[in-house]
Design a protein around this motif. Structure first.
Motif, PDB file in Angstrom:
ATOM      1  N   LEU A 135       0.782  -1.255  -0.143  1.00 12.08           N
ATOM      2  CA  LEU A 135      -0.067   0.114  -0.009  1.00 12.08           C
ATOM      3  C   LEU A 135       0.873   1.097   0.017  1.00 12.08           C
ATOM      4  CD1 LEU A 135      -3.166   0.655   2.248  1.00 12.08           C
ATOM      5  CD2 LEU A 135      -1.464   2.138   2.050  1.00 12.08           C
ATOM      6  N   ILE A 136       0.571   2.095  -0.843  1.00 13.55           N
ATOM      7  CA  ILE A 136       1.312   3.708  -0.884  1.00 13.55           C
ATOM      8  C   ILE A 136       0.117   4.520  -0.962  1.00 13.55           C
ATOM      9  CG2 ILE A 136       3.527   3.116  -1.957  1.00 13.55           C
ATOM     10  CD1 ILE A 136       2.385   3.252  -4.614  1.00 13.55           C
ATOM     11  N   ALA A 137       0.424   5.761  -0.346  1.00 11.58           N
ATOM     12  CA  ALA A 137      -0.690   6.550  -0.157  1.00 11.58           C
ATOM     13  C   ALA A 137       0.287   8.177   0.164  1.00 11.58           C
ATOM     14  CB  ALA A 137      -1.468   6.378   0.920  1.00 11.58           C
ATOM     15  N   ILE A 138      -0.349   9.173  -0.607  1.00  9.90           N
ATOM     16  CA  ILE A 138      -0.089  10.470  -0.250  1.00  9.90           C
ATOM     17  C   ILE A 138      -1.219  11.255   0.136  1.00  9.90           C
ATOM     18  CG2 ILE A 138       0.706  12.583  -1.362  1.00  9.90           C
ATOM     19  CD1 ILE A 138       2.362  10.989  -3.313  1.00  9.90           C
ATOM     20  N   LEU A 139      -1.273  11.730   1.240  1.00 12.96           N
ATOM     21  CA  LEU A 139      -2.394  12.625   1.884  1.00 12.96           C
ATOM     22  C   LEU A 139      -2.128  13.774   2.570  1.00 12.96           C
ATOM     23  CD1 LEU A 139      -4.027   9.202   3.689  1.00 12.96           C
ATOM     24  CD2 LEU A 139      -4.786  10.197   1.635  1.00 12.96           C
ATOM     25  N   ALA A 140      -2.829  14.813   2.694  1.00 11.81           N
ATOM     26  CA  ALA A 140      -2.866  15.974   3.443  1.00 11.81           C
ATOM     27  C   ALA A 140      -4.115  15.876   4.288  1.00 11.81           C
ATOM     28  CB  ALA A 140      -2.944  17.116   2.777  1.00 11.81           C
ATOM     29  N   LEU A 141      -4.122  15.942   5.804  1.00 10.19           N
ATOM     30  CA  LEU A 141      -5.125  15.740   6.488  1.00 10.19           C
ATOM     31  C   LEU A 141      -5.466  16.801   7.491  1.00 10.19           C
ATOM     32  CD1 LEU A 141      -3.859  11.879   7.182  1.00 10.19           C
ATOM     33  CD2 LEU A 141      -5.836  12.419   6.025  1.00 10.19           C
ATOM     34  N   ARG A 142      -6.522  17.062   7.766  1.00 13.25           N
ATOM     35  CA  ARG A 142      -7.146  18.100   8.553  1.00 13.25           C
ATOM     36  C   ARG A 142      -8.521  17.621   9.268  1.00 13.25           C
ATOM     37  NH1 ARG A 142      -8.214  22.183   5.399  1.00 13.25           N
ATOM     38  NH2 ARG A 142     -10.343  22.185   5.760  1.00 13.25           N
ATOM     39  N   LEU A 143      -8.189  17.722  10.545  1.00 18.95           N
ATOM     40  CA  LEU A 143      -9.696  17.604  11.361  1.00 18.95           C
ATOM     41  C   LEU A 143     -10.204  18.811  11.855  1.00 18.95           C
ATOM     42  CD1 LEU A 143      -7.590  14.981  11.967  1.00 18.95           C
ATOM     43  CD2 LEU A 143      -8.971  14.471  14.099  1.00 18.95           C
ATOM     44  N   ASN A 144     -11.354  18.963  11.408  1.00 21.05           N
ATOM     45  CA  ASN A 144     -12.386  19.909  11.872  1.00 21.05           C
ATOM     46  C   ASN A 144     -13.285  19.519  13.019  1.00 21.05           C
ATOM     47  OD1 ASN A 144     -11.228  21.380   9.752  1.00 21.05           O
ATOM     48  ND2 ASN A 144     -12.875  21.448   8.401  1.00 21.05           N
ATOM     49  N   VAL A 145     -13.244  20.358  14.113  1.00 22.29           N
ATOM     50  CA  VAL A 145     -14.101  19.964  15.270  1.00 22.29           C
ATOM     51  C   VAL A 145     -14.912  21.228  15.711  1.00 22.29           C
ATOM     52  CG1 VAL A 145     -13.753  19.121  17.499  1.00 22.29           C
ATOM     53  CG2 VAL A 145     -11.794  18.549  16.013  1.00 22.29           C
ATOM     54  N   GLU A 146     -16.149  20.820  15.812  1.00 28.87           N
ATOM     55  CA  GLU A 146     -17.024  21.730  16.377  1.00 28.87           C
ATOM     56  C   GLU A 146     -17.288  21.284  17.982  1.00 28.87           C
ATOM     57  OE1 GLU A 146     -20.669  21.776  14.303  1.00 28.87           O
ATOM     58  OE2 GLU A 146     -19.972  22.278  12.428  1.00 28.87           O
ATOM     59  N   TYR A 147     -17.113  22.091  18.829  1.00 32.44           N
ATOM     60  CA  TYR A 147     -17.266  21.820  20.429  1.00 32.44           C
ATOM     61  C   TYR A 147     -17.877  23.247  20.848  1.00 32.44           C
ATOM     62  CZ  TYR A 147     -13.302  24.929  20.647  1.00 32.44           C
ATOM     63  OH  TYR A 147     -12.513  26.130  20.539  1.00 32.44           O
ATOM     64  N   ILE A 148     -18.147  23.065  22.193  1.00 28.39           N
ATOM     65  CA  ILE A 148     -18.899  23.793  23.154  1.00 28.39           C
ATOM     66  C   ILE A 148     -18.068  24.656  23.948  1.00 28.39           C
ATOM     67  CG2 ILE A 148     -20.481  24.519  24.803  1.00 28.39           C
ATOM     68  CD1 ILE A 148     -21.665  23.284  22.355  1.00 28.39           C
ATOM     69  N   ASN A 149     -17.762  26.078  23.478  1.00 32.16           N
ATOM     70  CA  ASN A 149     -16.699  26.764  24.168  1.00 32.16           C
ATOM     71  C   ASN A 149     -17.395  27.188  25.595  1.00 32.16           C
ATOM     72  OD1 ASN A 149     -16.115  29.552  25.182  1.00 32.16           O
ATOM     73  ND2 ASN A 149     -14.972  29.897  23.294  1.00 32.16           N
ATOM     74  N   GLN A 150     -16.473  26.636  26.372  1.00 38.32           N
ATOM     75  CA  GLN A 150     -16.732  26.340  28.081  1.00 38.32           C
ATOM     76  C   GLN A 150     -17.158  28.103  28.590  1.00 38.32           C
ATOM     77  OE1 GLN A 150     -17.859  23.594  29.464  1.00 38.32           O
ATOM     78  NE2 GLN A 150     -17.473  23.126  27.254  1.00 38.32           N
ATOM     79  N   SER A 151     -16.439  28.966  27.854  1.00 37.09           N
ATOM     80  CA  SER A 151     -16.775  30.469  28.614  1.00 37.09           C
ATOM     81  C   SER A 151     -18.010  30.881  27.966  1.00 37.09           C
ATOM     82  CB  SER A 151     -15.688  31.198  28.391  1.00 37.09           C
ATOM     83  OG  SER A 151     -14.246  30.891  28.721  1.00 37.09           O
ATOM     84  N   SER A 152     -18.317  30.859  26.696  1.00 30.00           N
ATOM     85  CA  SER A 152     -19.415  31.308  26.091  1.00 30.00           C
ATOM     86  C   SER A 152     -20.749  30.614  25.896  1.00 30.00           C
ATOM     87  CB  SER A 152     -19.152  32.243  24.740  1.00 30.00           C
ATOM     88  OG  SER A 152     -18.694  31.211  23.875  1.00 30.00           O
ATOM     89  N   LYS A 153     -20.456  29.277  25.970  1.00 32.03           N
ATOM     90  CA  LYS A 153     -21.345  28.260  25.721  1.00 32.03           C
ATOM     91  C   LYS A 153     -21.871  28.291  24.309  1.00 32.03           C
ATOM     92  CE  LYS A 153     -21.275  26.658  29.943  1.00 32.03           C
ATOM     93  NZ  LYS A 153     -20.673  25.168  30.205  1.00 32.03           N
ATOM     94  N   GLN A 154     -21.088  28.967  23.459  1.00 29.39           N
ATOM     95  CA  GLN A 154     -21.361  28.691  22.063  1.00 29.39           C
ATOM     96  C   GLN A 154     -20.803  27.672  21.509  1.00 29.39           C
ATOM     97  OE1 GLN A 154     -20.292  32.581  20.400  1.00 29.39           O
ATOM     98  NE2 GLN A 154     -21.491  33.801  22.045  1.00 29.39           N
TER      99      GLN A 154
END
Length: 429
Positions: A239-258
């Motif tokens: 197996l051979i692979a060329i990849l560019a990887l990014r993780l996009n995360v939506e989470y709750i801001n604990q200060s603003s609760k947004q």
């Protein structure tokens, strides 16, 4: 063709090159028991998404409440709501678990014409809603991956499958994403009520005007670096692979609760490739200090594709819960499809949702791809099959350039003809 007509054609072509997305309308649905009393009540704006199958891109289908019929049943511990429309249906099954109401299964069927493509998938899980005598409310968008073919996006949701009194919603339990959230989401302009075929009177749905100005869009993220990875067994590269990887995360801001958005780029310089070379289902595991991503490929007759993607990220985003672990898996994918013996290549970004809850969503964004998980020879890529996204990106400038060139030609011809006519009434002396 006149110049004005050609301009209109050019505008039409350039308009249809991209997606024109309209928000689906909010539907209001009611189910009645044998005593003609409301026993299940729901409202939502719903959209079915055909996942990136055969590299055709994501097809989006809005469920129009004007042409949707609601049916279902109410039992002591199980309630169902089925939304039937011309192109298919969506069936929701709710259950009581101790004193709470949960969404247990979602089954969707979709048949698109004139293409004739049919899709069906079922989500089996446990989505916690609210105490069984209260309603659940969530106006922020939420995505549920139903299976390999379909996903369901829902927003402006309020649902109560049990314990309804006087045909109205009980006080609602809100999802975390709605806590004083200023995230923007499409608010459909119309409200529609659909119910099982029994007489009833419904009041107009309340509107939810924004109480805060929309947030300033975040700066574009830095592009991730692409890495070169391979698997070897018995001195043979499988197996051979060329990849560019990014993780996009939506989470709750604990200060603003947004709802906040975090971005994590995988650094190939700090990433190790491991896995195993199964002849039918090779696995590539990329491990980095903050977690890992595991890719499982399969082949079906003469084609291969990415079937499963698992991930772990332990990273503290600004104002997030400290040392939060984002864990998820999606085993219903059909990405990076190509013929066995060839490689797959795609520069465009593609993404897979590996985790989606009311508290956070994790998307893996993959770009600058070339990979070959089967029949690798001399540790080199075989003939590359390019994705349709790259082909479309090349086609757009060609179409626009051709239209503009034709427009210039028409204007030039019209100018020459007009100049000749201006001299036709004179004779030389």
């Amino acid at each position: 063709m006149k110049a004005a007509e050609l301009c209109a054609v050019a505008v039409a072509l350039m308009t249809t090159v991209g997606w024109v997305l309209a928000a689906p309308d909010i539907g209001h649905y009611e189910i009645y028991d044998d005593d003609k009393k409301v026993c299940l009540k729901a409202q939502a704006a719903l959209q079915l998404v055909v996942n990136n199958t055969d590299d055709l891109g994501f097809l989006k289908f809005d469920i129009n409440p004007n042409v949707t019929n609601a049916s279902g049943s109410c039992l002591s511990i199980i309630s169902t709501l089925k939304l039937q429309f011309k192109e298919g249906s969506v069936l929701f099954t709710f259950a009581k678990e101790k004193t709470n109401a949960i969404l247990q299964t979602i089954t969707a069927e979709l048949s698109l014409t004139p293409s004739g493509h049919g899709y069906n998938d079922t989500f089996h899980g446990k989505i916690q809603l609210a105490p069984s005598n209260e309603s659940f409310e969530c106006h922020s968008p939420n995505t549920v991956v139903l299976g390999m073919a379909l996903s369901l996006i829902a927003w402006d949701v309020q649902v109560q499958p049990f314990g309804i009194d006087n045909g109205t919603f009980s006080p609602g339990v809100k999802c975390s994403k709605d806590f004083t959230s200023t995230t923007t989401h499409a608010t459909p302009p119309h409200n529609h009520t659909t119910h099982s075929p029994k007489p009833t009177t419904t009041s107009p749905a309340p509107t939810h005007p924004p109480t805060h100005p929309p947030p300033v869009p975040p700066a574009p993220p830095a592009a991730p670096s692409k890495g070169n990875y391979s698997l070897t067994q018995d001195n043979q590269t499988c197996l051979i692979a060329i990849l560019a990887l990014r993780l996009n995360v939506e989470y709750i801001n604990q200060s603003s609760k947004q709802v906040a958005h975090g971005i994590f780029n995988v650094d190939p310089n700090n990433t190790k490739a491991t896995g195993h070379c199964d002849p039918n289902s090779p696995v590539l595991r990329l491990t980095y200090p903050q977690g890992y991503l595991t890719f499982t490929f399969v082949k079906n007759e003469s084609k291969f594709y990415l079937h499963k993607l698992e991930g772990l990220l332990q990273h503290t985003f600004p104002n997030a819960t400290p040392h939060e672990k984002y864990v998820g898996a999606n085993s219903s994918l059909k990405l990076f499809q190509a013929s066995v013996g060839n490689s797959y290549a795609c520069m465009a970004e593609q993404y897979a949702v590996v985790n989606s809850t009311v508290n956070h969503t994790v998307r893996v964004v993959i770009s600058q791809v070339q990979l070959q998980p089967f029949n690798v020879t001399s540790s080199k890529f075989s003939t590359a099959e390019k994705c349709s996204q790259d082909t479309d990106n090349m086609l757009i400038p060609i179409i626009v350039g051709s239209v503009l060139a034709a427009l210039v030609l028409v204007v030039l011809v019209a100018y020459i003809i007009g100049k000749r006519r201006s001299h036709s009434g004179y004779q030389s002396i």
